[in-house]
Design a protein around this motif. Structure first.
Motif, PDB file in Angstrom:
ATOM      1  N   THR A 160       0.828  -1.195   0.000  1.00 28.57           N
ATOM      2  CA  THR A 160       0.000   0.000   0.000  1.00 28.57           C
ATOM      3  C   THR A 160       0.866   1.251   0.000  1.00 28.57           C
ATOM      4  OG1 THR A 160      -0.125   0.173   2.409  1.00 28.57           O
ATOM      5  CG2 THR A 160      -1.773  -1.223   1.309  1.00 28.57           C
ATOM      6  N   ARG A 161       0.287   2.346  -0.447  1.00 30.28           N
ATOM      7  CA  ARG A 161       1.018   3.606  -0.434  1.00 30.28           C
ATOM      8  C   ARG A 161       1.386   3.987   0.995  1.00 30.28           C
ATOM      9  NH1 ARG A 161       1.184   6.407  -5.193  1.00 30.28           N
ATOM     10  NH2 ARG A 161       1.716   8.317  -4.064  1.00 30.28           N
ATOM     11  N   ASN A 162       0.501   3.704   1.949  1.00 31.53           N
ATOM     12  CA  ASN A 162       0.791   4.051   3.339  1.00 31.53           C
ATOM     13  C   ASN A 162       1.990   3.264   3.856  1.00 31.53           C
ATOM     14  OD1 ASN A 162      -0.028   5.401   5.914  1.00 31.53           O
ATOM     15  ND2 ASN A 162      -0.247   3.274   6.579  1.00 31.53           N
ATOM     16  N   ALA A 163       2.072   1.971   3.505  1.00 31.16           N
ATOM     17  CA  ALA A 163       3.216   1.160   3.930  1.00 31.16           C
ATOM     18  C   ALA A 163       4.513   1.701   3.334  1.00 31.16           C
ATOM     19  CB  ALA A 163       3.009  -0.295   3.526  1.00 31.16           C
ATOM     20  N   LEU A 164       4.449   2.108   2.069  1.00 27.67           N
ATOM     21  CA  LEU A 164       5.638   2.645   1.412  1.00 27.67           C
ATOM     22  C   LEU A 164       6.043   3.993   1.999  1.00 27.67           C
ATOM     23  CD1 LEU A 164       4.642   1.687  -2.225  1.00 27.67           C
ATOM     24  CD2 LEU A 164       6.548   0.721  -0.926  1.00 27.67           C
ATOM     25  N   VAL A 210      -0.952  -0.789  -8.740  1.00 28.00           N
ATOM     26  CA  VAL A 210      -2.216  -1.427  -8.405  1.00 28.00           C
ATOM     27  C   VAL A 210      -3.180  -0.300  -8.077  1.00 28.00           C
ATOM     28  CG1 VAL A 210      -3.401  -3.081  -6.912  1.00 28.00           C
ATOM     29  CG2 VAL A 210      -0.990  -3.438  -7.499  1.00 28.00           C
ATOM     30  N   ARG A 211      -4.034   0.030  -9.019  1.00 28.77           N
ATOM     31  CA  ARG A 211      -4.858   1.223  -8.931  1.00 28.77           C
ATOM     32  C   ARG A 211      -5.673   1.277  -7.637  1.00 28.77           C
ATOM     33  NH1 ARG A 211      -5.930   4.781 -12.740  1.00 28.77           N
ATOM     34  NH2 ARG A 211      -5.058   3.377 -14.336  1.00 28.77           N
ATOM     35  N   ARG A 215       3.234  -3.056  -6.828  1.00 29.78           N
ATOM     36  CA  ARG A 215       3.691  -4.436  -6.638  1.00 29.78           C
ATOM     37  C   ARG A 215       4.855  -4.691  -7.589  1.00 29.78           C
ATOM     38  NH1 ARG A 215      -0.583  -6.826  -8.007  1.00 29.78           N
ATOM     39  NH2 ARG A 215      -0.021  -7.324 -10.156  1.00 29.78           N
ATOM     40  N   MET A 216       5.921  -5.318  -7.055  1.00 29.11           N
ATOM     41  CA  MET A 216       6.976  -5.818  -7.928  1.00 29.11           C
ATOM     42  C   MET A 216       6.639  -7.259  -8.254  1.00 29.11           C
ATOM     43  SD  MET A 216      11.132  -6.019  -7.543  1.00 29.11           S
ATOM     44  CE  MET A 216      11.422  -4.503  -8.442  1.00 29.11           C
ATOM     45  N   GLU A 217       6.505  -7.537  -9.554  1.00 23.64           N
ATOM     46  CA  GLU A 217       6.117  -8.872  -9.985  1.00 23.64           C
ATOM     47  C   GLU A 217       7.179  -9.881  -9.602  1.00 23.64           C
ATOM     48  OE1 GLU A 217       3.293  -9.504 -11.032  1.00 23.64           O
ATOM     49  OE2 GLU A 217       2.470  -7.683 -11.958  1.00 23.64           O
TER      50      GLU A 217
END
Length: 240
Positions: A185-189, A228-229, A234-236
């Motif tokens: 998630t953006r928050n985690a990042l 991921v809209r 995500r890194m595949e």
């Protein structure tokens, strides 16, 4: 016998911990000021205990000197990785505010212990930090396709070509590679990119950092790093 360095100006703490650590199989040396730290080789120590309140300044100066200059994972956004990892640091201080704790950990300290403390508990924290560090073998490498990242030498290449990354980009890339196949998630990042001065990295900074990282990774990197809209990125997972 492994050696611990205490950067501490309290003689009672120095004496009691020196004796205690000796009984537990460690040699403990002490310096009482920031100036003294400039005259010693910290590389001979397995761990550093750092007091924040010193006679000629505070422990932040020590962290800035050795982590901003030596450990890119906690350096400012403009820093470029160029040195190996310094010994692990446990902050040992009377300052117990949340802001100080977060600042210390995000600047690169491995743990934060407040005074007063129990010697046995501190020893357990020391051993835990050393176990974590020992699990990182020299030259530990993460890979994804042609992307290779060495956490110890703080270098990254793609297709054999070196990548020139800022500290923030390097931290972000490690985080993605350690969590391949997971949506972050953006928050985690944002939390992970909390900067070395204790200031929260804002949403726009995250967007810019990811855009620049994608540009530096090139076409293969852009294929690996997906948006991921409405959630994050995500890194595949890929075949190594």
């Amino acid at each position: 016998m492994r050696r611990i360095l205490m950067i501490e100006d309290d003689d009672a703490i120095i004496y009691s911990l020196s004796e205690y650590f000796r009984e537990e199989g460690f040699l403990a040396d002490a310096v009482r000021s920031l100036r003294e730290t400039e005259t010693i080789n910290i590389d001979i120590y397995c761990l550093i205990l750092l007091d924040l309140g010193l006679p000629d300044g505070d422990g932040w100066t020590f962290l800035t000197r050795h982590f901003t200059g030596g450990n890119p994972l906690y350096a400012g956004e403009k820093a470029v990785m160029n040195r190996a990892v310094v010994p692990p640091v446990i902050i040992l201080t009377a300052r117990d505010g949340d802001a100080d704790i977060m600042r210390g950990l995000d600047m690169g300290a491995d743990d934060y212990v407040t005074k007063p403390f129990r010697a046995g508990v501190l020893l357990s924290r020391v051993r835990a930090v050393l176990r974590r560090r020992e699990r990182m073998e020299p030259g530990e490498t993460l890979s994804c396709g042609e992307l290779l990242l060495n956490k110890t030498t703080t270098t990254a290449t793609i297709g054999g070509t070196p990548l020139v990354l800022t500290a923030g980009e390097f931290r972000l890339l490690i985080y993605f590679m350690e969590n391949r196949g997971r949506t972050l998630t953006r928050n985690a990042l944002l939390t992970h990119l909390w900067d070395s001065d204790g200031a929260f990295v804002n949403d726009n900074t995250l967007t810019v950092t990811i855009r620049r990282l994608r540009e530096k990774l090139g076409e293969e990197g852009r294929q690996m790093l997906k948006t991921v809209r409405g959630i994050g990125y995500r890194m595949e997972a890929c075949d190594d």
